[in-house]
Design an enzyme around this catalytic site. Structure first.
Site, PDB file in Angstrom:
ATOM      1  N   ASP A  74       0.810  -1.055   0.021  1.00  0.00           N
ATOM      2  CA  ASP A  74      -0.166  -0.010  -0.021  1.00  0.00           C
ATOM      3  C   ASP A  74       0.929   1.203   0.044  1.00  0.00           C
ATOM      4  O   ASP A  74       0.444   2.167  -0.568  1.00  0.00           O
ATOM      5  CB  ASP A  74      -1.039   0.219   1.284  1.00  0.00           C
ATOM      6  CG  ASP A  74      -2.087  -1.172   1.321  1.00  0.00           C
ATOM      7  OD1 ASP A  74      -2.247  -1.399  -0.019  1.00  0.00           O
ATOM      8  OD2 ASP A  74      -2.494  -1.422   2.184  1.00  0.00           O
ATOM      9  N   LEU A 120     -11.030  -1.367  -4.967  1.00  0.00           N
ATOM     10  CA  LEU A 120     -11.504  -0.249  -4.039  1.00  0.00           C
ATOM     11  C   LEU A 120     -10.268   0.492  -3.795  1.00  0.00           C
ATOM     12  O   LEU A 120      -9.124   0.075  -3.418  1.00  0.00           O
ATOM     13  CB  LEU A 120     -12.033  -0.887  -2.676  1.00  0.00           C
ATOM     14  CG  LEU A 120     -13.282  -1.490  -2.683  1.00  0.00           C
ATOM     15  CD1 LEU A 120     -13.579  -2.426  -1.254  1.00  0.00           C
ATOM     16  CD2 LEU A 120     -14.505  -0.686  -2.973  1.00  0.00           C
ATOM     17  N   LYS A 151     -13.750  -6.095   5.926  1.00  0.00           N
ATOM     18  CA  LYS A 151     -13.223  -6.419   4.527  1.00  0.00           C
ATOM     19  C   LYS A 151     -12.585  -7.667   4.687  1.00  0.00           C
ATOM     20  O   LYS A 151     -11.411  -7.531   5.505  1.00  0.00           O
ATOM     21  CB  LYS A 151     -12.038  -5.127   4.359  1.00  0.00           C
ATOM     22  CG  LYS A 151     -11.404  -5.188   3.083  1.00  0.00           C
ATOM     23  CD  LYS A 151     -10.525  -4.086   2.704  1.00  0.00           C
ATOM     24  CE  LYS A 151      -9.929  -4.236   1.129  1.00  0.00           C
ATOM     25  NZ  LYS A 151      -8.834  -5.484   1.373  1.00  0.00           N
ATOM     26  N   GLU A 209     -16.293 -13.309  -1.078  1.00  0.00           N
ATOM     27  CA  GLU A 209     -15.174 -13.438  -0.598  1.00  0.00           C
ATOM     28  C   GLU A 209     -14.760 -14.728  -0.163  1.00  0.00           C
ATOM     29  O   GLU A 209     -15.515 -15.269   0.848  1.00  0.00           O
ATOM     30  CB  GLU A 209     -14.623 -12.437   0.447  1.00  0.00           C
ATOM     31  CG  GLU A 209     -13.103 -12.128   0.392  1.00  0.00           C
ATOM     32  CD  GLU A 209     -12.611 -11.208  -0.788  1.00  0.00           C
ATOM     33  OE1 GLU A 209     -11.212 -10.827  -0.618  1.00  0.00           O
ATOM     34  OE2 GLU A 209     -13.428 -10.608  -1.455  1.00  0.00           O
ATOM     35  N   LYS A 325     -19.911   1.737   2.136  1.00  0.00           N
ATOM     36  CA  LYS A 325     -20.627   1.828   0.712  1.00  0.00           C
ATOM     37  C   LYS A 325     -21.476   2.752   1.037  1.00  0.00           C
ATOM     38  O   LYS A 325     -22.333   2.747   2.046  1.00  0.00           O
ATOM     39  CB  LYS A 325     -21.256   0.552   0.408  1.00  0.00           C
ATOM     40  CG  LYS A 325     -20.044  -0.501   0.293  1.00  0.00           C
ATOM     41  CD  LYS A 325     -20.805  -1.896   0.109  1.00  0.00           C
ATOM     42  CE  LYS A 325     -19.647  -3.017  -0.338  1.00  0.00           C
ATOM     43  NZ  LYS A 325     -20.211  -4.321  -0.653  1.00  0.00           N
ATOM     44  N   LYS A 349      -8.359   0.782   5.578  1.00  0.00           N
ATOM     45  CA  LYS A 349      -7.466  -0.302   5.703  1.00  0.00           C
ATOM     46  C   LYS A 349      -6.829  -0.064   7.295  1.00  0.00           C
ATOM     47  O   LYS A 349      -6.425   0.749   7.683  1.00  0.00           O
ATOM     48  CB  LYS A 349      -6.198  -0.348   4.822  1.00  0.00           C
ATOM     49  CG  LYS A 349      -6.623  -0.566   3.594  1.00  0.00           C
ATOM     50  CD  LYS A 349      -6.981  -1.891   3.116  1.00  0.00           C
ATOM     51  CE  LYS A 349      -5.913  -2.739   3.250  1.00  0.00           C
ATOM     52  NZ  LYS A 349      -5.147  -2.848   2.208  1.00  0.00           N
ATOM     53  N   CYS A 443      23.646 -30.029  21.891  1.00  0.00           N
ATOM     54  CA  CYS A 443      22.171 -30.009  22.265  1.00  0.00           C
ATOM     55  C   CYS A 443      22.007 -29.336  23.477  1.00  0.00           C
ATOM     56  O   CYS A 443      22.923 -29.875  24.511  1.00  0.00           O
ATOM     57  CB  CYS A 443      21.633 -31.471  22.053  1.00  0.00           C
ATOM     58  SG  CYS A 443      19.926 -31.686  22.645  1.00  0.00           S
ATOM     59  N   CYS A 461      19.938 -32.561  16.719  1.00  0.00           N
ATOM     60  CA  CYS A 461      20.446 -33.486  17.894  1.00  0.00           C
ATOM     61  C   CYS A 461      20.204 -35.070  17.441  1.00  0.00           C
ATOM     62  O   CYS A 461      19.146 -35.623  17.363  1.00  0.00           O
ATOM     63  CB  CYS A 461      19.784 -33.574  19.171  1.00  0.00           C
ATOM     64  SG  CYS A 461      20.494 -34.498  20.314  1.00  0.00           S
ATOM     65  N   CYS A 467      18.379 -38.522  24.217  1.00  0.00           N
ATOM     66  CA  CYS A 467      18.221 -37.127  24.573  1.00  0.00           C
ATOM     67  C   CYS A 467      16.801 -36.772  25.340  1.00  0.00           C
ATOM     68  O   CYS A 467      15.859 -37.013  25.008  1.00  0.00           O
ATOM     69  CB  CYS A 467      18.064 -36.308  23.244  1.00  0.00           C
ATOM     70  SG  CYS A 467      17.645 -34.372  23.585  1.00  0.00           S
TER      71      CYS A 467
END
Length: 705
Positions: A74, A120, A151, A209, A325, A349, A443, A461, A467
């Site tokens: 943007d 938009l 949005k 969407e 809108k 935004k 380790c 390791c 371990c």
């Protein structure tokens, strides 16, 4: 390159982040640029921005793999637009500022929209919203009522219904022409196959969407990681990538959602207001976001924006702003649109969710696979509605790239609104004498020298059985809900079992006695009995759960299900060659090598024998009719989408009929079932002379008519 400046809150960031290695930004556009030299500089900068933004558009729209955050994009598009306004002679019709979206890819057939799907214009401050609203007032001669919508950070689509039946689905593409993803959209659960109307319009195009909820995003990334594939960066990318799959059954598995937000075109439908249109869509059975709200004034709309900017963390899907809108549809016609965007709508935004905090120290942790991961311990800070005190740094290379150090002030962001991520240090606040953080050579748990395979980013390791950290993480994983589901075995109990030597590997769980468990702190007689019962119940888990529990690299739930479907028992899987493993659905060479080698390790073979002695089930029961099914002994390959069943149902039907479902075509293939949109498997089958049948014939051979 320069220091990263933390965002000011609640105002906008003091400056924009510059991508590492990118061109430096020009100063304020309010500065006066002397004639020719500055015009030449502006021309060079315009060329740089256009090239960068074109690459970014292709990465975003075609590859579903953005190369920069939305906030950075943007900032650059605004800088380019300001330069083009200042130097109109340098404007160009093919500039990214003149395009609605990305060009459609050539993976799908083109679809021309009934009406253009415009982009938009964006606003980032209240002042910019006020300027937009003032322009609207001047054009229509009144202060119009507004409608506010979240949005959604997803992929824009157009759904066309003919006589009430879903006919065509397309992406936005370049606004005029999109991609035909009809077969994929049919697999999205929120897309109704028919409108819930007695007298639907003859033709209706709905705008919406497609998105991926956070929980589904995390599940998908976990599965991709377990398969050795690259995870998605955020839910938007994951949702777009899931919808634009060649195989619609993949789309169907990914739990996509849909919100509709308007009507692009309709025959015979007369409406006065946008809010009325959304109510009509909801009654027609299409999903409309319940958070949408009318606003009688800009002040009410601004309050809506501020409320959701603060509260977006409560949603289970990603939003990156609010769309305002004009509610009246006749006023919209009067306002019209530019070539790129409607004049009657604007997107506010949100600022990126970033905070600065102190990085106390960097430490590493050894996980169940032996991978040693660096973590940053942070001064707790609220980011996007969640308190963050720990953030992963992934690997040594990532620490080096970001150059974060103990004592740094760092900028923290919730990547994709979910995962805490360190953006980078605030260099101006770095303490004097600060030193680069050294990745350990051994380790932290067992002291074994770490190893890093060629071509890999992770240190590991190699002391798999000795371990302590790997042992406790593996034990906890073995008992987890996604594996053997021993719900009474917590982390502390597992740690106590290991510390007392009662368990050396997960198979030892099945030989524990009530007396041994009673010796653990915090376990009374009732807890001991509950834990023993849970361990006993786990012996009869499906084979795929056992495969997950065995901690084989790259084997998560999705891969484990594929392996269990292809091989009837753990013994059959262990004796299979790497080539036979690769023939299973979705099993690539890396996973095949991991499974083939992992099951042949002496320690793993000893573990499996111990599980066998304990009575743990090592094979799934044969499906009904498998012994005498109509596809007994046949090798079946599926390609394309089937109308009467999903891919999983088609595979299961073949297995229940005694067949084996393979992922690739070979001379041993009995026949190929070709559905809608078949891939390269169809061409290979024809080249090898393998029989190809359609869905109707497949159903007949299954005995389903």
């Amino acid at each position: 390159k320069g220091p990263i400046v933390p965002a000011k809150q609640p105002d906008r960031p003091a400056c924009r982040l510059v991508a590492s290695g990118g061109p430096p930004q020009l100063g304020s556009m309010d500065a006066v640029l002397p004639d020719s030299r500055e015009r030449a500089q502006a021309s060079l900068r315009i060329d740089e921005l256009r090239a960068l933004l074109r690459r970014a558009d292709d990465a975003y729209y075609l590859l579903d793999r953005p190369m920069m955050p939305d906030a950075d994009y943007d900032a650059r598009i605004r800088e380019l637009r300001a330069l083009e306004v200042r130097y109109p002679e340098l404007a160009s019709p093919d500039s990214p500022t003149q395009r609605v979206g990305g060009r459609p890819s050539d993976l799908f057939a083109p679809v021309r929209h009934a009406a253009p799907m415009l982009s938009l214009d964006n606003a980032f401050t209240l002042e910019e919203l006020q300027a937009w609203y003032a322009r609207v007032e001047r054009e229509v001669g009144l202060a119009p009522a507004l409608f506010c919508e979240l949005k959604i950070d997803g992929l824009a689509v157009a759904l066309t219904y003919e006589q009430g039946a879903f006919a065509v689905g397309a992406t936005r593409g370049d606004g005029e022409v999109g991609e035909d993803v009809t077969a994929n959209l049919r697999r999205v659960r929120d897309v109704p196959p028919r409108l819930a109307l007695e007298a639907p319009p003859r033709r209706l195009e709905v705008r919406g969407e497609v998105y991926l909820p956070f929980a589904a995003f995390e599940e998908l990334n976990a599965e991709l990681t377990s398969q050795g594939q690259r995870p998605f960066a955020n839910p938007r990318n994951a949702g777009a990538g899931s919808l634009r799959q060649k195989d619609p059954s993949v789309t169907g598995r990914r739990k996509l959602g849909l919100w509709t937000h308007g009507i692009g075109a309709a025959e015979g439908l007369r409406l006065e207001r946008h809010s009325e249109a959304l109510g009509w869509l909801s009654r027609a059975g299409l999903p409309v976001n319940p958070s949408s709200s009318p606003a009688a004034s800009l002040e009410e709309a601004w309050a809506f924006c501020r409320r959701w900017e603060a509260g977006r963390g409560a949603l289970d899907y990603a939003i990156d702003g609010v769309v305002l809108k004009v509610d009246g549809l006749r006023l919209r016609e009067e306002l019209g649109a530019t070539a790129q965007a409607p004049r009657w709508a604007i997107a506010y935004k949100f600022a990126p969710e970033e905070r600065a905090t102190l990085l106390h120290r960097i430490e590493v942790h050894t996980g169940r696979s032996g991978k040693v991961t660096p973590f940053a311990f942070l001064e707790p800070v609220s980011v996007g509605g969640a308190t963050v005190s720990l953030a992963t740094l992934h690997n040594e290379d990532e620490v080096r790239r970001k150059d974060v150090r103990d004592g740094d002030t760092v900028v923290v962001r919730r990547a994709g609104e979910v995962i805490p991520e360190i953006v980078g240090p605030v260099l101006d606040l770095r303490p004097a004498g600060s030193r680069s953080w050294p990745f350990p050579a051994t380790c932290p748990s067992c002291g074994t020298a770490l190893v890093r395979a060629e071509g890999e980013a992770d240190w590991r390791c190699p002391n798999r059985t000795g371990c302590p950290s790997q042992s406790v993480e593996w034990l906890f994983h073995f008992a987890s809900r996604g594996a053997m589901d021993i719900d009474k075995l917590g982390y502390q109990t597992g740690l106590a079992l290991l510390e007392r030597g009662l368990v050396r590997d997960p198979a030892d769980l099945y030989f524990l006695t009530d007396r041994q468990l009673a010796s653990l702190p915090g376990l009374g007689p009732r807890s001991v009995r509950a834990l023993l019962d849970a361990i006993e119940r786990s012996k009869d888990r499906p084979l795929w759960r056992l495969l997950v529990a065995l901690n084989l690299r790259h084997v998560g739930p999705g891969v484990a299900r594929k392996l269990a479907a292809a091989f009837p028992s753990l013994d059959a899987l262990a004796s299979a060659s790497a080539e036979e493993l690769r023939a299973a659905e979705s099993i690539g060479p890396e996973i095949a090598r991991s499974v083939h080698g992992g099951l042949r390790e002496p320690s793993m073979q000893a573990l499996v024998e111990k599980l066998r002695r304990a009575g743990v089930r090592l094979r799934d029961p044969l499906p009904e009719r498998a012994a005498a099914g109509p596809l007994q002994g046949m090798r079946v390959v599926l390609t394309g989408a089937l109308q009467s069943m999903s891919r999983e149902e088609a595979e299961r039907a073949a297995q229940q009929a005694g067949g084996f479902v393979a992922s690739s075509v070979s001379k041993r293939t009995s026949f190929v079932v070709a559905g809608e949109g078949p891939g390269s498997k169809l061409a290979k089958a024809r080249a090898l002379g393998v029989e190809v049948i359609d869905e109707r014939e497949y159903l007949r051979r299954l005995g389903r008519g």
